[in-house]
Design an enzyme around this catalytic site. Structure first.
Site, PDB file in Angstrom:
ATOM      1  CG  HIS A 156      -2.031  -1.114   1.462  1.00 23.16           C
ATOM      2  ND1 HIS A 156      -2.676  -1.332   2.304  1.00 23.16           N
ATOM      3  CD2 HIS A 156      -2.292  -2.003   0.265  1.00 23.16           C
ATOM      4  CE1 HIS A 156      -3.485  -2.507   1.901  1.00 23.16           C
ATOM      5  NE2 HIS A 156      -2.992  -2.931   0.707  1.00 23.16           N
ATOM      6  NE  ARG A 165      -6.947   0.733  -9.844  1.00 19.41           N
ATOM      7  CZ  ARG A 165      -5.500   1.288 -11.439  1.00 19.41           C
ATOM      8  NH1 ARG A 165      -5.094   2.471 -11.073  1.00 19.41           N
ATOM      9  NH2 ARG A 165      -5.879   0.225 -12.056  1.00 19.41           N
ATOM     10  NE  ARG A 197     -11.904  -0.329  -9.765  1.00 25.95           N
ATOM     11  CZ  ARG A 197     -10.319  -0.784 -10.135  1.00 25.95           C
ATOM     12  NH1 ARG A 197     -10.050  -1.625 -10.967  1.00 25.95           N
ATOM     13  NH2 ARG A 197      -9.926  -0.850  -8.607  1.00 25.95           N
ATOM     14  CD  GLU A 233     -11.740  -6.003 -14.754  1.00 23.37           C
ATOM     15  OE1 GLU A 233     -10.266  -5.369 -14.797  1.00 23.37           O
ATOM     16  OE2 GLU A 233     -12.389  -5.787 -13.365  1.00 23.37           O
ATOM     17  CG  ASN A 255      -3.703  -3.360 -15.337  1.00 28.50           C
ATOM     18  OD1 ASN A 255      -2.993  -2.938 -16.403  1.00 28.50           O
ATOM     19  ND2 ASN A 255      -3.976  -2.282 -14.197  1.00 28.50           N
ATOM     20  NE  ARG A 298      -2.809  -6.470 -12.004  1.00 26.06           N
ATOM     21  CZ  ARG A 298      -4.116  -5.738 -11.649  1.00 26.06           C
ATOM     22  NH1 ARG A 298      -5.364  -6.108 -12.402  1.00 26.06           N
ATOM     23  NH2 ARG A 298      -3.719  -4.556 -11.704  1.00 26.06           N
ATOM     24  CB  CYS A 324      -9.603   2.798 -17.026  1.00 22.39           C
ATOM     25  SG  CYS A 324     -10.772   1.009 -16.386  1.00 22.39           S
TER      26      CYS A 324
HETATM   27  C1  PEP Z   1      -7.143  -3.553 -14.862  1.00 25.15           C
HETATM   28  O1  PEP Z   1      -7.772  -4.401 -14.944  1.00 25.15           O
HETATM   29  O2  PEP Z   1      -6.676  -3.253 -15.823  1.00 25.15           O
HETATM   30  C2  PEP Z   1      -7.648  -2.367 -14.205  1.00 25.15           C
HETATM   31  C3  PEP Z   1      -7.976  -0.866 -14.755  1.00 25.15           C
HETATM   32  O3  PEP Z   1      -8.268  -2.211 -13.066  1.00 25.15           O
HETATM   33  P1  PEP Z   1      -7.027  -2.672 -11.707  1.00 25.15           P
HETATM   34  O4  PEP Z   1      -5.342  -2.832 -11.943  1.00 25.15           O
HETATM   35  O5  PEP Z   1      -6.998  -1.725 -10.748  1.00 25.15           O
HETATM   36  O6  PEP Z   1      -7.241  -4.483 -11.315  1.00 25.15           O
HETATM   37 MG    MG Z   2      -8.963  -4.926 -12.918  1.00 20.69          MG
END
Ligand code: PEP
Ligand code: MG
Length: 762
Positions: A368, A475, A511, A610, A633, A644, A681
């Site tokens: 964090h 977020r 979100r 996603e 992502n 990831r 995004c």
């Molecule tokens: C993503 O998954 O691309 C996204 C924007 O959300 P997060 O990175 O918060 O999972």
């Molecule tokens: Mg995501």
């Protein structure tokens, strides 16, 4: 030598203190000191060797050896038993010194008649200043109490030498032996280059008062401090922002074990019994542990010793009434903060205007504190093992968060090179700042909406600074993650209201909570899952815990009273899930209206794309959703089945490959078919080459980290969508290999600026 461990050390320390305060030359005092030690410890010999600049050890005073050897006998670095002690920073205790392989016979000393030998390092703040030796004619091993008594004496002696009381002794100040330039390697947490000076997040305490006036009182002080320390550690273990499992938690657990360790506490009490103050006792015992730590081949145990070292620091701070962190100290203007672990709220306690860089020994990219460092725009590196040990407060240092390196005490060449680099970055930033008020329109007239991703209140100023069109992804979980406890509805309403106020009419897409997986709320009971990324996360969780979702929706609806509210659902795997969530929002809206509270002017409910399953349900989703946003992502993580957060695989598959680009293209055409607003995004939106590809595929709205707005805008302004779009479409259709390279060629050929920072191209 008689066993005189009980009263002996105490008398000795007191006697030494008297001698040290007496008038006379330093040499005279040393002569008296060796005499006293020999006398009270019933030794035939007591000698003091002092380390010279070249690393050799010179006999400075002796009782028992030939006086003529004083200032004549020199042991070169590492030579003899004395050299061995200085090099290893550890005591040597032998019943027959001459049988030891390191023994080096010096005829001028006349030491051949002595058999037993006990030598201890005279050290201060980890640096060996000399060696203190006692010898006896008889063949015997000194017992542990005698050894400890001599170590305590050596500590008091070290302080005396460091005070400059003995002429001819040049004592290197703490840390000077480490004053070479050094490099610590870590991982990038938050990009940037920072030149500045080291501040330790948890400052070290230098013990100056060594000799106890009242042993009983010192023991009481120690007991009180240990009690307080235990309370603090228990509180830290309960602290919500440190509750998530991870290395920091292991550290806290081992702190707790040590704080209750009877062996450690007994050793501290014994050291006080020998006449030391409580602080000096902690330092004494710590020195021994350090020596053991350095000897320890096993990395697990080395780490545990390090934990104990940290704990000693905490205990010292408690004893000296020093605050736990440097946040309340007056900081240099170019502070580079070095911490072993750090919570996000702790970083926010610092005066941002003085922070340039951050180095966290145990901070990972998901920590964090990394999220907050990024939001604050502080160059930060994590997983920088050994950083704390290598630095001294006030040292010059450079954080290169591009490469994940910390340069400690850099030489003039390194400083010059980095000053250039920093200037170059500043110039580039200036150029991007110059683009800030230009509309992002391509050479062939396509307007592109560039938005920022945010998640903390401290992100808000980035909206105006970057000149972005709005917040494409807020977020909401980040404010929850850095809070000490779950923010209740009113608190949430206040946060969302401040965001909307701060956005000054620009659109904001909130979100709903994306928690679970690697995003843990510290104050929530953690559910252990085999596959957290595939587990109970985001919408899956909030649909099962509707109270959470309802509270959040209520807060959002209230905060947006009279304004537009855009809210979107993360990790939608089926349209049915989205529909349940949408229904819930509608219900809450009706409830609000029934209560007579002014509703938002308009409520739009979006879905994130996603999870790959939704790619095969796009028409149904587009028909149902008010808008959609691609989370690239997660989409690429699930498409390639590559975690990831796992560095071994996260970079393995290129998002600029036909499979991913086809998926993205299908989303664009579905959104077009249904006339639904579409944004992307994920991180790729912030990389100029990838952004160019996205725009070529048909995206007209992308949302990214604020620092990337400038470089991406430069790419947008220099690209021709029609030209690139056609060419890219053909390449995807033909399954052309090496798409990234081909895109770089297209960009170069058509003059698209893709050389921003963090692109891997610059
Ligand atoms: C993503 O998954 O691309 C996204 C924007 O959300 P997060 O990175 O918060 O999972
Ligand atoms: Mg995501």
């Amino acid at each position: 030598m008689a066993s005189s461990a009980d009263a002996g050390p105490l008398i000795l320390i007191r006697r030494l203190r008297q001698i040290m305060a007496e008038p006379g030359s330093g040499q005279e005092r040393l002569d008296k000191i060796v005499k006293q030690i020999a006398n009270i410890m019933v030794a035939d010999v007591c000698s003091i060797y002092i380390r010279r600049q070249d690393g050799s050890l010179e006999l400075f005073a002796t009782e028992g050896l030939n006086k003529g050897a004083v200032h004549t006998t020199h042991m070169t670095r590492g030579e003899g038993l004395v050299g061995l002690i200085a090099e290893s920073n550890e005591p040597v205790n032998l019943s027959e010194a001459q049988a030891h392989p390191a023994f080096s016979y010096r005829p001028e000393t006349g030491e051949e008649i002595y058999h037993s030998f006990l030598g201890v390092p005279v050290q201060r703040a980890g640096n060996v200043l000399g060696v203190l030796v006692v010898q006896n004619r008889t063949q015997r091993l000194y017992d542990s109490e005698e050894q400890e008594a001599l170590q305590t004496t050596a500590m008091v002696l070290a302080e005396h030498l460091a005070s400059g009381a003995v002429a001819g002794v040049t004592v290197t100040s703490p840390g000077t032996l480490r004053r070479r330039m050094q490099l610590a390697k870590g991982l990038t947490l938050s990009d940037g280059i920072a030149l500045g000076h080291i501040v330790l997040h948890e400052p070290r305490v230098v013990v100056t008062q060594l000799v106890a006036d009242d042993v009983g009182e010192e023991r009481k002080r120690l007991a009180r401090a240990i009690k307080r320390l235990r309370v603090v550690i228990d509180a830290m273990l309960d602290r919500r922002d440190l509750a998530a499992p991870g290395e920091h938690r292991d550290v806290l657990e081992s702190y707790r074990l040590f704080a209750h360790d009877s062996g450690w506490i007994r050793r501290l009490r014994e050291a006080i019994g020998q006449g030391l103050t409580a602080q000096a006792a902690v330092e004494r015992v710590r020195n021994e542990t350090r020596a053991r730590m350095l000897r320890q081949p096993d990395s697990f145990w080395r780490e545990r010793f390090k934990d104990l070292d940290d704990l000693s620091d905490r205990l010292l701070r408690t004893l000296s009434g020093r605050p736990d962190t440097a946040a309340s100290d007056s900081l240099p203007e170019d502070t580079i903060l070095v911490a072993r672990t750090m919570g996000p709220a702790e970083l926010l306690d610092y005066d941002r205007s003085r922070l340039r860089g951050l180095v966290v020994e145990e901070g990972s990219l998901q920590s964090h504190v990394a999220i907050v460092a990024k939001a604050l725009g502080i160059a930060a590196i994590g997983e920088a093992k050994g950083a704390i040990e290598s630095v001294e407060p006030g040292d010059a240092a450079i954080v290169d968060a591009e490469t994940g390196e910390l340069h400690i005490r850099p030489g003039p060449d390194v400083i010059a090179a980095y000053s250039d680099k920093a200037r170059f970055r500043a110039r580039r930033q200036q150029r991007y700042a110059g683009l800030r008020d230009l509309p992002a329109v391509t050479r062939d007239g396509k307007a592109i909406s560039l938005k920022i991703n945010a998640g903390l209140l401290v992100d808000l100023p980035h909206l105006a600074q970057s000149g972005a069109d709005g917040i494409g992804l807020f977020r909401t979980e980040l404010e929850f993650m850095i809070a000490h406890r779950f923010p209740l509805k009113d608190k949430q309403t206040a946060i969302y209201r401040r965001i909307l106020d701060g956005a000054g009419g620009k659109p904001v897409v909130f979100r709903t909570l994306d928690i679970g997986g690697d995003k843990l709320l510290p104050y929530f009971k953690h559910v252990k899952e085999e596959n957290p990324a595939l587990g109970w996360r985001a919408l899956r969780m909030t649909l099962d815990r509707k109270g959470l979702l309802r509270t959040q929706i209520r807060a959002l609806l209230r905060a947006a009273s009279g304004r537009e509210l855009q809210v979107m659902m993360p990790m939608v795997s089926t349209t049915a899930e989205y529909e349940v969530a949408k229904q819930l929002v509608r219900e809450e809206l009706r409830r609000l209206e029934a209560k007579g509270t002014a509703p938002p002017r308009e409520v739009r409910i979006g879905a994130m794309i996603e999870v790959p399953s939704i790619l095969f349900e796009l028409d149904r989703l587009m028909a149902a959703a008010d808008f959609v946003s691609v989370g690239s992502n997660d989409l690429s993580q699930y498409l390639f089945a590559a975690d990831r957060n796992n560095r071994r695989v996260s970079q393995r598959y290129d998002v600029l490959s036909a499979s991913m680009l086809r998926a993205l293209r299908s989303i664009v055409s579905a959104a077009d078919r249904h006339g639904k607003p579409l944004t992307l995004c994920g991180e790729i939106a912030g990389r100029p080459l990838e952004a160019m590809a996205l725009i070529a595929l048909g995206f007209r709205s992308i949302s990214m980290a604020p620092a990337n707005i400038g470089p991406v805008k430069a790419a947008v302004l220099s690209m021709d969508v029609a030209k690139i779009g056609g060419e890219l479409g053909g390449l995807i259709d033909r399954d052309a290999p090496g798409l990234r390279q081909r895109l770089v060629e297209i960009a170069t050929r058509t003059g698209v600026e893709i050389d921003g920072p963090g692109t891997g191209v610059s």
